[in-house]
Each structure stands twice: as C-alpha cells, then as structure tokens.
Motif scaffolding. Structure first.
Motif, PDB file in Angstrom:
ATOM      1  N   THR A 137      21.837  64.042  -3.442  1.00 23.40           N
ATOM      2  CA  THR A 137      22.593  65.171  -3.988  1.00 23.40           C
ATOM      3  C   THR A 137      22.064  65.484  -5.389  1.00 23.40           C
ATOM      4  OG1 THR A 137      24.553  64.406  -2.783  1.00 23.40           O
ATOM      5  CG2 THR A 137      24.913  66.011  -4.550  1.00 23.40           C
ATOM      6  N   PRO A 138      21.702  66.727  -5.674  1.00 23.34           N
ATOM      7  CA  PRO A 138      21.261  67.051  -7.035  1.00 23.34           C
ATOM      8  C   PRO A 138      22.283  66.567  -8.066  1.00 23.34           C
ATOM      9  CG  PRO A 138      20.884  68.912  -5.574  1.00 23.34           C
ATOM     10  CD  PRO A 138      21.696  67.896  -4.794  1.00 23.34           C
ATOM     11  N   SER A 139      21.786  66.035  -9.168  1.00 23.31           N
ATOM     12  CA  SER A 139      22.660  65.366 -10.130  1.00 23.31           C
ATOM     13  C   SER A 139      23.786  66.260 -10.646  1.00 23.31           C
ATOM     14  CB  SER A 139      21.845  64.802 -11.292  1.00 23.31           C
ATOM     15  OG  SER A 139      21.109  65.817 -11.928  1.00 23.31           O
ATOM     16  N   GLY A 140      23.492  67.526 -10.943  1.00 20.52           N
ATOM     17  CA  GLY A 140      24.544  68.426 -11.421  1.00 20.52           C
ATOM     18  C   GLY A 140      25.646  68.616 -10.394  1.00 20.52           C
ATOM     19  N   ASP A 141      25.248  68.776  -9.133  1.00 14.58           N
ATOM     20  CA  ASP A 141      26.231  68.928  -8.055  1.00 14.58           C
ATOM     21  C   ASP A 141      27.052  67.655  -7.887  1.00 14.58           C
ATOM     22  OD1 ASP A 141      25.080  71.414  -7.661  1.00 14.58           O
ATOM     23  OD2 ASP A 141      24.031  70.856  -5.814  1.00 14.58           O
ATOM     24  N   LEU A 142      26.381  66.523  -7.986  1.00 11.58           N
ATOM     25  CA  LEU A 142      27.075  65.247  -7.835  1.00 11.58           C
ATOM     26  C   LEU A 142      28.131  65.086  -8.926  1.00 11.58           C
ATOM     27  CD1 LEU A 142      27.253  62.567  -6.237  1.00 11.58           C
ATOM     28  CD2 LEU A 142      25.651  61.623  -7.901  1.00 11.58           C
ATOM     29  N   LEU A 143      27.756  65.360 -10.178  1.00 14.92           N
ATOM     30  CA  LEU A 143      28.718  65.228 -11.275  1.00 14.92           C
ATOM     31  C   LEU A 143      29.903  66.160 -11.086  1.00 14.92           C
ATOM     32  CD1 LEU A 143      26.517  64.861 -14.480  1.00 14.92           C
ATOM     33  CD2 LEU A 143      27.672  63.082 -13.154  1.00 14.92           C
ATOM     34  N   GLU A 144      29.630  67.372 -10.661  1.00 16.57           N
ATOM     35  CA  GLU A 144      30.699  68.344 -10.423  1.00 16.57           C
ATOM     36  C   GLU A 144      31.653  67.840  -9.333  1.00 16.57           C
ATOM     37  OE1 GLU A 144      30.599  72.644  -8.434  1.00 16.57           O
ATOM     38  OE2 GLU A 144      29.547  72.563 -10.379  1.00 16.57           O
ATOM     39  N   GLN A 145      31.092  67.337  -8.244  1.00 13.94           N
ATOM     40  CA  GLN A 145      31.925  66.845  -7.147  1.00 13.94           C
ATOM     41  C   GLN A 145      32.715  65.599  -7.553  1.00 13.94           C
ATOM     42  OE1 GLN A 145      29.730  66.656  -3.387  1.00 13.94           O
ATOM     43  NE2 GLN A 145      28.468  68.350  -4.103  1.00 13.94           N
ATOM     44  N   LEU A 146      32.104  64.737  -8.351  1.00 13.57           N
ATOM     45  CA  LEU A 146      32.823  63.546  -8.821  1.00 13.57           C
ATOM     46  C   LEU A 146      33.984  63.947  -9.727  1.00 13.57           C
ATOM     47  CD1 LEU A 146      29.839  61.118  -9.524  1.00 13.57           C
ATOM     48  CD2 LEU A 146      31.510  60.979  -7.651  1.00 13.57           C
ATOM     49  N   GLY A 199      38.363  63.622  -9.449  1.00 11.33           N
ATOM     50  CA  GLY A 199      39.160  62.928 -10.447  1.00 11.33           C
ATOM     51  C   GLY A 199      38.460  61.836 -11.230  1.00 11.33           C
ATOM     52  N   HIS A 200      37.146  61.722 -11.090  1.00 10.03           N
ATOM     53  CA  HIS A 200      36.408  60.701 -11.827  1.00 10.03           C
ATOM     54  C   HIS A 200      36.016  61.233 -13.211  1.00 10.03           C
ATOM     55  CE1 HIS A 200      36.186  58.180  -8.303  1.00 10.03           C
ATOM     56  NE2 HIS A 200      35.671  59.183  -7.611  1.00 10.03           N
ATOM     57  N   ALA A 201      36.284  60.449 -14.236  1.00  9.50           N
ATOM     58  CA  ALA A 201      35.880  60.818 -15.586  1.00  9.50           C
ATOM     59  C   ALA A 201      34.394  60.528 -15.748  1.00  9.50           C
ATOM     60  CB  ALA A 201      36.687  60.024 -16.609  1.00  9.50           C
ATOM     61  N   VAL A 202      33.634  61.549 -16.128  1.00 10.65           N
ATOM     62  CA  VAL A 202      32.188  61.418 -16.287  1.00 10.65           C
ATOM     63  C   VAL A 202      31.835  61.702 -17.743  1.00 10.65           C
ATOM     64  CG1 VAL A 202      29.939  62.294 -15.580  1.00 10.65           C
ATOM     65  CG2 VAL A 202      31.794  62.174 -13.910  1.00 10.65           C
ATOM     66  N   GLU A 203      31.090  60.786 -18.339  1.00 11.13           N
ATOM     67  CA  GLU A 203      30.588  60.992 -19.697  1.00 11.13           C
ATOM     68  C   GLU A 203      29.108  61.328 -19.594  1.00 11.13           C
ATOM     69  OE1 GLU A 203      31.371  57.579 -22.125  1.00 11.13           O
ATOM     70  OE2 GLU A 203      33.535  57.802 -21.930  1.00 11.13           O
ATOM     71  N   GLU A 204      28.773  62.602 -19.870  1.00  8.83           N
ATOM     72  CA  GLU A 204      27.387  63.046 -19.823  1.00  8.83           C
ATOM     73  C   GLU A 204      26.766  62.913 -21.211  1.00  8.83           C
ATOM     74  OE1 GLU A 204      26.606  66.726 -17.523  1.00  8.83           O
ATOM     75  OE2 GLU A 204      28.793  66.820 -17.378  1.00  8.83           O
ATOM     76  N   ASN A 205      25.458  62.695 -21.240  1.00 11.07           N
ATOM     77  CA  ASN A 205      24.754  62.683 -22.518  1.00 11.07           C
ATOM     78  C   ASN A 205      23.336  63.199 -22.312  1.00 11.07           C
ATOM     79  OD1 ASN A 205      22.805  60.573 -22.008  1.00 11.07           O
ATOM     80  ND2 ASN A 205      24.483  59.128 -22.152  1.00 11.07           N
ATOM     81  N   ASP A 206      22.609  63.335 -23.395  1.00 11.49           N
ATOM     82  CA  ASP A 206      21.242  63.849 -23.338  1.00 11.49           C
ATOM     83  C   ASP A 206      20.208  62.733 -23.317  1.00 11.49           C
ATOM     84  OD1 ASP A 206      22.148  66.458 -23.368  1.00 11.49           O
ATOM     85  OD2 ASP A 206      22.150  66.557 -25.558  1.00 11.49           O
ATOM     86  N   LEU A 207      20.634  61.504 -23.119  1.00 10.62           N
ATOM     87  CA  LEU A 207      19.722  60.372 -23.152  1.00 10.62           C
ATOM     88  C   LEU A 207      19.156  60.033 -21.776  1.00 10.62           C
ATOM     89  CD1 LEU A 207      21.744  58.095 -25.590  1.00 10.62           C
ATOM     90  CD2 LEU A 207      19.786  59.570 -26.119  1.00 10.62           C
ATOM     91  N   GLY A 208      19.525  60.807 -20.755  1.00  9.67           N
ATOM     92  CA  GLY A 208      18.992  60.570 -19.423  1.00  9.67           C
ATOM     93  C   GLY A 208      19.901  59.759 -18.528  1.00  9.67           C
ATOM     94  N   PHE A 209      21.098  59.415 -19.016  1.00  5.78           N
ATOM     95  CA  PHE A 209      22.032  58.722 -18.134  1.00  5.78           C
ATOM     96  C   PHE A 209      23.439  59.259 -18.356  1.00  5.78           C
ATOM     97  CE2 PHE A 209      22.232  56.142 -21.960  1.00  5.78           C
ATOM     98  CZ  PHE A 209      23.581  55.851 -22.075  1.00  5.78           C
ATOM     99  N   ASP A 210      24.238  59.145 -17.324  1.00  2.00           N
ATOM    100  CA  ASP A 210      25.635  59.545 -17.362  1.00  2.00           C
ATOM    101  C   ASP A 210      26.465  58.359 -16.904  1.00  2.00           C
ATOM    102  OD1 ASP A 210      25.027  62.294 -18.050  1.00  2.00           O
ATOM    103  OD2 ASP A 210      24.301  62.489 -15.998  1.00  2.00           O
ATOM    104  N   ALA A 211      27.671  58.246 -17.441  1.00  7.14           N
ATOM    105  CA  ALA A 211      28.503  57.081 -17.147  1.00  7.14           C
ATOM    106  C   ALA A 211      29.830  57.500 -16.527  1.00  7.14           C
ATOM    107  CB  ALA A 211      28.758  56.289 -18.431  1.00  7.14           C
TER     108      ALA A 211
END
Length: 153
Positions: A92-101, A105-117
């Motif tokens: 799943t493309p990463s942007g789509d995955l984050l949106e679906q997560l 109801g999952h809290a996602v912390e995005e950053n510009d360092l190449g990883f999301d938590a």
C-alpha cells in the motif's frame, strides 16, 4: 507467506518475550525463513526468505525477543503479505496507508526524517532504501520498506 503484525504481541509466529532458544527451534522447524550465516551478533538473529528476498531481524534483550524488524521483499512477484489491521503494509502506498490507519483511529506521528511512528503501538514505519525496489515511472508514492515492532520505542 503471510505475516500479521500484532502490536504489543509480535509478528507472525514471533511473540515478543519468547526466549531466544525457542525462536531458534521454531525457525528450524518451520524452514520458511533461514538464518543468515555469518551475521550473528549478540542479541539478534537475522533471517531471510530466499524466494521473496525479504529479511527479518529479531532483536533480544536479556534473552527474550524484544523487537522484530521487517525489511520489504525485493522480488515484486513474491507471494508475501505483511498485514497490519488488515492492510498490506508493503504493497500500500505509504500516504494511503497512513490515511487508512488514521481513519481506523491509530495515532500517527509523521516526520521528515524518513520514518513515521505509531507510538501507542510501539511501531515504526520507514522508507529505508526504496531505491532498491523496482517501480514504474509515474507510479506515485512508494510503500514503506521497513517496519519495526518492539516492546517499547
């Protein structure tokens, strides 16, 4: 091969807290993944799935499994699925995955360092080396190519 990521529990057959000896025995019995010779360091076991060209690194703290790292397969035709909450993490493309997560109801912390938590789940998703994976020109955003599930992050 299908592996389900279960936060606070494990990935596929690997349960957080499993003793290292039990993990080694299970890997030898299953024969789906093989230990990579010569890559033995204290506190970790490196496994590979030869057909998919996918690696799994198991980390241990005080002799118990404390983290599972999954590196995306390099054989795009491989019959491999790594699932989290019913979503295919490595297809799943990463942007789509984050949106679906986030929608689930999952809290996602995005950053510009190449990883999301996903901090409440002790999980990290990353773009580690997407240049290694073949994509069509204009294919759009790439899927993640690395997942870490740990007993704490």
């Amino acid at each position: 091969m299908e592996a389900e990521i279960r936060p606070h529990a494990g990935v596929g057959p690997f349960q957080l807290g499993m003793p290292a000896a039990e993990v080694r025995d299970m890997v030898q019995r299953q024969r789906l993944l093989r230990a990579v010779p010569g890559d033995e360091r204290p506190g970790r076991i490196v496994l590979t799935h030869d057909d998919a060209r996918m690696d799994v690194v198991l980390g241990f703290t005080k002799g118990a499994l404390s983290g599972v790292e999954l590196f995306r397969f390099q054989n795009e035709d491989a019959d491999v699925r790594v699932l989290f909450d019913g979503l295919d993490v490595f297809r799943t493309p990463s942007g789509d995955l984050l949106e679906q997560l986030a929608e689930r109801g999952h809290a996602v912390e995005e950053n510009d360092l190449g990883f999301d938590a996903l901090p409440e789940l002790n999980m990290i998703l990353a773009h580690r080396g997407s240049h290694e994976h073949p994509v069509d020109a204009g294919a759009g955003p790439l899927p993640y190519d690395y997942v870490l599930l740990a007993d704490w992050i």
